[in-house]
Design a protein around this motif. Structure first.
Motif, mmCIF file in Angstrom:
data_model
loop_
_atom_site.group_PDB
_atom_site.id
_atom_site.type_symbol
_atom_site.label_atom_id
_atom_site.label_comp_id
_atom_site.label_asym_id
_atom_site.label_seq_id
_atom_site.Cartn_x
_atom_site.Cartn_y
_atom_site.Cartn_z
ATOM 1 N N VAL A 96 36.785 33.402 51.834
ATOM 2 C CA VAL A 96 37.883 32.494 51.503
ATOM 3 C C VAL A 96 37.367 31.524 50.444
ATOM 4 C CG1 VAL A 96 39.343 30.622 52.372
ATOM 5 C CG2 VAL A 96 38.948 32.661 53.782
ATOM 6 N N SER B 236 46.474 40.510 45.037
ATOM 7 C CA SER B 236 47.767 39.867 44.864
ATOM 8 C C SER B 236 47.699 38.479 45.472
ATOM 9 C CB SER B 236 48.848 40.706 45.556
ATOM 10 O OG SER B 236 50.113 40.131 45.367
ATOM 11 N N ILE B 237 47.941 37.448 44.651
ATOM 12 C CA ILE B 237 47.893 36.064 45.122
ATOM 13 C C ILE B 237 49.324 35.627 45.426
ATOM 14 C CG2 ILE B 237 47.074 33.729 44.621
ATOM 15 C CD1 ILE B 237 45.325 34.922 42.396
ATOM 16 N N LEU B 238 49.561 35.200 46.663
ATOM 17 C CA LEU B 238 50.918 34.870 47.105
ATOM 18 C C LEU B 238 50.956 33.437 47.601
ATOM 19 C CD1 LEU B 238 51.738 38.138 49.045
ATOM 20 C CD2 LEU B 238 52.462 37.498 46.743
ATOM 21 N N ILE C 92 52.588 32.794 44.783
ATOM 22 C CA ILE C 92 52.887 32.693 43.351
ATOM 23 C C ILE C 92 53.018 34.051 42.686
ATOM 24 C CG2 ILE C 92 52.055 30.379 42.786
ATOM 25 C CD1 ILE C 92 49.426 31.736 41.989
ATOM 26 N N ASN C 93 52.583 35.108 43.369
ATOM 27 C CA ASN C 93 52.787 36.463 42.856
ATOM 28 C C ASN C 93 52.045 36.717 41.543
ATOM 29 O OD1 ASN C 93 53.685 39.084 42.703
ATOM 30 N ND2 ASN C 93 55.740 38.542 41.966
ATOM 31 N N MET C 94 50.695 36.662 41.616
ATOM 32 C CA MET C 94 49.866 37.085 40.490
ATOM 33 C C MET C 94 49.041 38.283 40.949
ATOM 34 S SD MET C 94 48.666 33.363 39.089
ATOM 35 C CE MET C 94 47.834 33.951 37.628
ATOM 36 N N PHE D 71 46.961 29.594 49.640
ATOM 37 C CA PHE D 71 47.516 30.805 49.056
ATOM 38 C C PHE D 71 46.931 32.021 49.751
ATOM 39 C CE2 PHE D 71 47.923 27.409 46.096
ATOM 40 C CZ PHE D 71 49.182 27.591 45.548
ATOM 41 N N SER D 72 47.784 32.993 49.988
ATOM 42 C CA SER D 72 47.323 34.215 50.649
ATOM 43 C C SER D 72 46.928 35.246 49.619
ATOM 44 C CB SER D 72 48.443 34.801 51.502
ATOM 45 O OG SER D 72 48.646 33.997 52.626
ATOM 46 N N ILE E 231 46.653 39.375 49.350
ATOM 47 C CA ILE E 231 46.901 40.652 50.016
ATOM 48 C C ILE E 231 46.428 41.771 49.081
ATOM 49 C CG2 ILE E 231 48.863 39.815 51.350
ATOM 50 C CD1 ILE E 231 50.563 41.581 49.269
ATOM 51 N N THR F 56 43.881 41.196 54.000
ATOM 52 C CA THR F 56 44.327 39.897 53.480
ATOM 53 C C THR F 56 43.126 39.021 53.145
ATOM 54 O OG1 THR F 56 44.410 38.927 55.685
ATOM 55 C CG2 THR F 56 46.437 39.930 54.876
ATOM 56 N N LYS G 112 42.306 34.598 51.479
ATOM 57 C CA LYS G 112 42.903 33.275 51.294
ATOM 58 C C LYS G 112 42.223 32.521 50.165
ATOM 59 C CE LYS G 112 44.264 31.001 55.220
ATOM 60 N NZ LYS G 112 45.708 30.859 55.070
ATOM 61 N N ILE G 113 43.008 31.743 49.451
ATOM 62 C CA ILE G 113 42.475 30.766 48.495
ATOM 63 C C ILE G 113 43.092 29.415 48.855
ATOM 64 C CG2 ILE G 113 42.481 29.971 46.091
ATOM 65 C CD1 ILE G 113 42.307 32.804 45.149
ATOM 66 N N VAL H 290 43.616 25.610 47.602
ATOM 67 C CA VAL H 290 43.524 24.767 46.405
ATOM 68 C C VAL H 290 43.767 23.323 46.812
ATOM 69 C CG1 VAL H 290 44.398 24.314 44.096
ATOM 70 C CG2 VAL H 290 44.337 26.656 44.958
ATOM 71 N N ILE I 72 51.491 40.869 35.001
ATOM 72 C CA ILE I 72 50.717 40.102 35.989
ATOM 73 C C ILE I 72 51.573 39.806 37.213
ATOM 74 C CG2 ILE I 72 49.562 37.881 36.430
ATOM 75 C CD1 ILE I 72 48.820 37.831 33.442
ATOM 76 N N GLY J 6 56.608 39.131 45.563
ATOM 77 C CA GLY J 6 55.260 39.665 45.676
ATOM 78 C C GLY J 6 55.110 40.727 46.750
ATOM 79 N N LEU K 135 43.331 37.192 58.507
ATOM 80 C CA LEU K 135 43.961 35.968 58.030
ATOM 81 C C LEU K 135 45.447 36.247 57.897
ATOM 82 C CD1 LEU K 135 41.284 35.223 55.322
ATOM 83 C CD2 LEU K 135 41.604 33.930 57.429
ATOM 84 N N THR L 17 49.397 36.247 57.152
ATOM 85 C CA THR L 17 50.271 35.907 56.028
ATOM 86 C C THR L 17 51.614 36.578 56.231
ATOM 87 O OG1 THR L 17 50.519 35.920 53.629
ATOM 88 C CG2 THR L 17 49.398 37.802 54.597
ATOM 89 N N LEU M 4 53.165 30.297 36.326
ATOM 90 C CA LEU M 4 52.003 30.761 37.092
ATOM 91 C C LEU M 4 50.765 29.922 36.772
ATOM 92 C CD1 LEU M 4 52.119 34.662 36.881
ATOM 93 C CD2 LEU M 4 53.301 33.138 38.444
#
Lengths: 176, 575
Positions: free
Chosen positions: A101, A124-126, A128-130, A152-153, A155, A168, A170-171, A173, B378, B449, B464, B466, B571
């Motif tokens: 993490v 995939s960072i959620l 925010i969907n990157m 942020f999750s 996946i 999964t 985690k980040i 911030v 992206i 997403g 974890l 989600t 983003l």
């Protein structure tokens, strides 16, 4: 008729409305062609380019070393690791978790090295969907600046075996 | 048509179009179409199960069978159904439309045997549970060798059909079985065949070494290189589908409304753009891959793809414009859209093709070009936005167009009539409508997403936890409902086709029964019976309706495209 044979010299440049449309369509294609390189120089969101070749076992070693030096806590037995702002961080995709993490600071830039220990994964960072693609043998470096704070999750969005939908991470911030 | 030159080959003259149908080639048109429809059923059953599993309140399958069914669905739909059907189109377009017998019956038998063997082997090993690797089979994920072998056998068979096609074009030219140039539909089919050769060579480069690896004869191919080569197959195949689909649009436009290409130069030029400029479009599957520079990605997407996009935008004008001209020649001149309302909507062959063009353009095309932009990718890569896009191109577009063609194939080639014509009239709407709903559900869930190819959108059992916004689950429900409706449309199609082909009343020696009023059919027949007209003869007829339609299209395109850039700006910064 589209099923009959044109005879003689049927070459004829487009005229009238047809010519207008071909011109408009071509102009639109040019607009799109210019937008992409323009954003490459002016935009803040571009696909990362930096890639190094890396052996999966060597990458795992770097991840472990990174975790040891920068560990600040733990969640569900997964270490939480806080890299130096402006510094390098490591993220390992493996069957089936993102490890470790990461704890980042808002508006600070990090070089996050992402690679895989085994199969192909999709980071995939959620919410925010990157999304970026992760390959074994490739150390892909994202220079990333989180502009929003919170949890942020992560996946996986590339099929990686039967546990894929449990992969999964985690980040976190923090506000600065 | 000069009948002397074809006396050697057994043929019949079509009562509806006056074209010669060669009996040997007719057999291969029939058998390939029948096989296509069988694999469509297999893929369709898998599709229903998948839709009912991604619908997060239902979750019908368990995880193992979900992944197995995705593999089965992808392989049967994108490979077996579509390519078998395209083989039928190649046999038809090279013989009947060129007034020639086929080059080699033996070769046709060999290719058929290879393709059937490949399809059966691949399906067997997937259902046996030894190839849960998805259609893409990205290494290091490894399947049983028979999985790769089956696809390779199938591809070799398809390559031989393409060879047979080109050889048939050659002998037609040599024997002078036709005057002038080849018809536009054959030209489009030739475009598809050329791209098919390129695609299959890429496929061989990806899959043959991977097969050797699975046998233990070779090292594993680099996963990044594999992706580059595999998408040389995967993306080009979609361009085969587009070229074949557009040929079907032109064919059905002619036969259902009497339309003729406004300008052969423009239509053919657009097909040539497909051949020349799609070659590097595999790049837009690799936009967020490591190991490739931005220069490479941007050049290969914008330069190559946008000229192919231009080609589709040209066809998107010429096909409806040719119909508008035909309708105005029939006297439907009221206002801008009077002709549009009077189009033969009661003919399922026509309505399927019209819906195909609309769904392909407005949903599939716009989303595809936008998601294929390096930076926008992206926020789309591997999310449900991607299947949301390609179900609108390859299902709402290609499959629906092929269904439309079947409404002509059955009476003209199988010489059988349909039962339940009222149901036939609603079938394209049911199937197309279902696909549109499903595509919307996928696309909007994807903007949250929600990943593609993922069994559980709640990630139950993860270390974890989600999950997704409840609204994303509503869109997954829409995906499920749309999928069920589309499946009902598919089943109805199969019932209509099977009852007609096997039990339908024979119409041998008769004209094809019309779906329109006798008066309208007469006007269409009159236009068709003119045959080839000198270019530009009817060019004084304006096409204001089509211009309005394509301008609406361009506006929708621009709005969607720039809305995505705006969303991208929110983003995190990444480079």
């Amino acid at each position: 008729m589209s099923i009959f044979h044109p005879k003689g010299n049927w070459y004829r440049p487009p005229t009238g409305a047809e010519r207008l449309w071909v011109g408009l369509a071509l102009a639109w294609c040019l607009v799109m062609s210019i937008t992409m390189p323009w954003w490459h120089f002016q935009g803040k969101q571009n696909a990362p380019q930096t890639t190094y070749e890396v052996d999966p076992s060597a990458f795992i070693q770097r991840v472990n070393q990174f975790v040891e030096t920068n560990r600040v806590g733990e969640i569900n037995n997964v270490p939480i690791v806080e890299p130096e702002p402006g510094g390098d961080a490591y993220l390992l995709g493996q069957m089936w978790q993102w490890y470790p993490v990461l704890k980042l600071k808002k508006n600070q830039t990090y070089r996050i090295h992402v690679s895989s220990a085994d199969l192909q994964h999709g980071l995939s960072i959620l919410p925010i969907n990157m999304n970026i693609h992760v390959l074994p043998g490739y150390d892909y470096v994202m220079e990333i600046t989180p502009t929003t704070a919170g949890e942020f999750s992560l996946i996986c969005n590339e099929f990686c075996g039967i546990g894929h939908h449990r992969m999964t991470g985690k980040i976190i911030v923090e506000e600065t | 048509m000069s009948t002397e030159t074809v006396k050697a080959a057994a043929h019949r003259v079509c009562e509806t179009t006056g074209l010669s149908i060669f009996l040997k080639a007719q057999f291969f048109v029939k058998i390939n179409a029948v096989l296509a429809v069988i694999f469509l059923l297999v893929g369709g059953i898998a599709a229903l199960l998948l839709a009912l599993t991604r619908w997060s309140n239902v979750m019908l399958l368990n995880d193992i069978w979900y992944y197995r069914m995705i593999t089965l669905h992808g392989v049967n739909m994108l490979v077996f159904w579509i390519i078998f059907f395209e083989m039928a189109i190649l046999y038809f377009a090279s013989t009947t439309l060129l007034n020639t017998k086929m080059f080699s019956k033996k070769l046709a038998h060999v290719s058929l045997a290879l393709m059937v063997a490949g399809a059966v082997v691949t399906n067997y090993i997937i259902l046996k549970g030894q190839a849960d690797v998805m259609l893409t089979s990205y290494p290091p994920l490894e399947a049983h060798p028979l999985f790769y072998l089956g696809i390779i056998l199938f591809a070799v068979g398809a390559l031989l059909v393409a060879f047979n096609f080109f050889a048939t074009l050659y002998i037609a030219k040599k024997n002078k079985t036709y005057e002038g140039s080849m018809p536009l539909v054959t030209f489009g089919a030739a475009t598809a065949a050329i791209i098919a050769v390129v695609a299959l060579l890429h496929g061989a480069a990806a899959l043959v070494p991977t097969f050797f690896w699975s046998m233990g004869w070779m090292e594993m191919m680099d996963p990044g290189v594999y992706r580059l080569l595999w998408w040389g197959l995967g993306h080009h195949s979609q361009q085969i589908n587009v070229a074949a689909m557009v040929s079907v649009w032109y064919f059905v436009a002619t036969i259902s409304t009497g339309a003729k290409p406004l300008n052969e130069t423009v239509c053919r030029g657009a097909f040539i753009l497909y051949i020349l400029f799609i070659n590097l479009a595999a790049a837009h599957h690799l936009l967020v891959d490591p190991g490739l520079s931005s220069e490479w990605k941007i050049w290969n997407t914008s330069y190559a793809m946008y000229l192919a996009v231009l080609a589709s935008m040209i066809h998107g004008y010429t096909v409806p414009a040719s119909m508008e001209v035909a309708m105005r020649r029939k006297g439907y001149n009221k206002g801008i859209f009077g002709w549009f309302a009077k189009l033969p909507w009661k003919d399922p062959g026509f309505s399927a093709v019209a819906l195909s063009a609309i769904i392909f353009g407005f949903i599939g095309g716009i989303t595809g070009v936008t998601l294929g932009t390096e930076q926008i990718n992206i926020m789309a890569h591997n999310t449900l936005r991607i299947p949301g896009h390609f179900h609108a191109t390859v299902v709402g577009g290609t499959t629906l167009a092929f269904m439309g063609l079947c409404y002509y194939l059955v009476p003209l080639i199988f010489q059988k009539d349909f039962y339940m014509k009222k149901l036939a009239r609603i079938q394209p709407w049911l199937f197309g409508g279902g696909i549109v709903l499903m595509s919307f559900g996928m696309s909007f869930a994807g903007t949250y997403g929600v990943p593609r190819r993922t069994y559980d959108s709640d990630f139950g059992g993860a270390i974890l936890e989600t999950g997704f916004d409840p609204i994303a689950h509503i869109f997954l429900g829409l995906l499920g409902v749309g999928g069920v409706i589309a499946f009902v449309g598919l089943l109805l199609f199969l019932v209509l086709i099977v009852t007609a082909v096997f039990f339908g009343p024979s119409i041998k020696g008769q004209k094809m029964p019309t779906w329109q009023s006798a008066r309208e059919q007469k006007m269409t027949d009159d236009l068709i019976s003119i045959g080839y007209e000198e270019e530009g003869k009817d060019y004084h007829i304006k096409t204001p309706g089509t211009i309005v339609l394509v301008l609406i299209f361009l506006l929708s395109f621009a709005i969607y495209y720039f809305a995505n850039w705006a969303a991208l700006a929110d983003l995190w910064h990444i480079r």
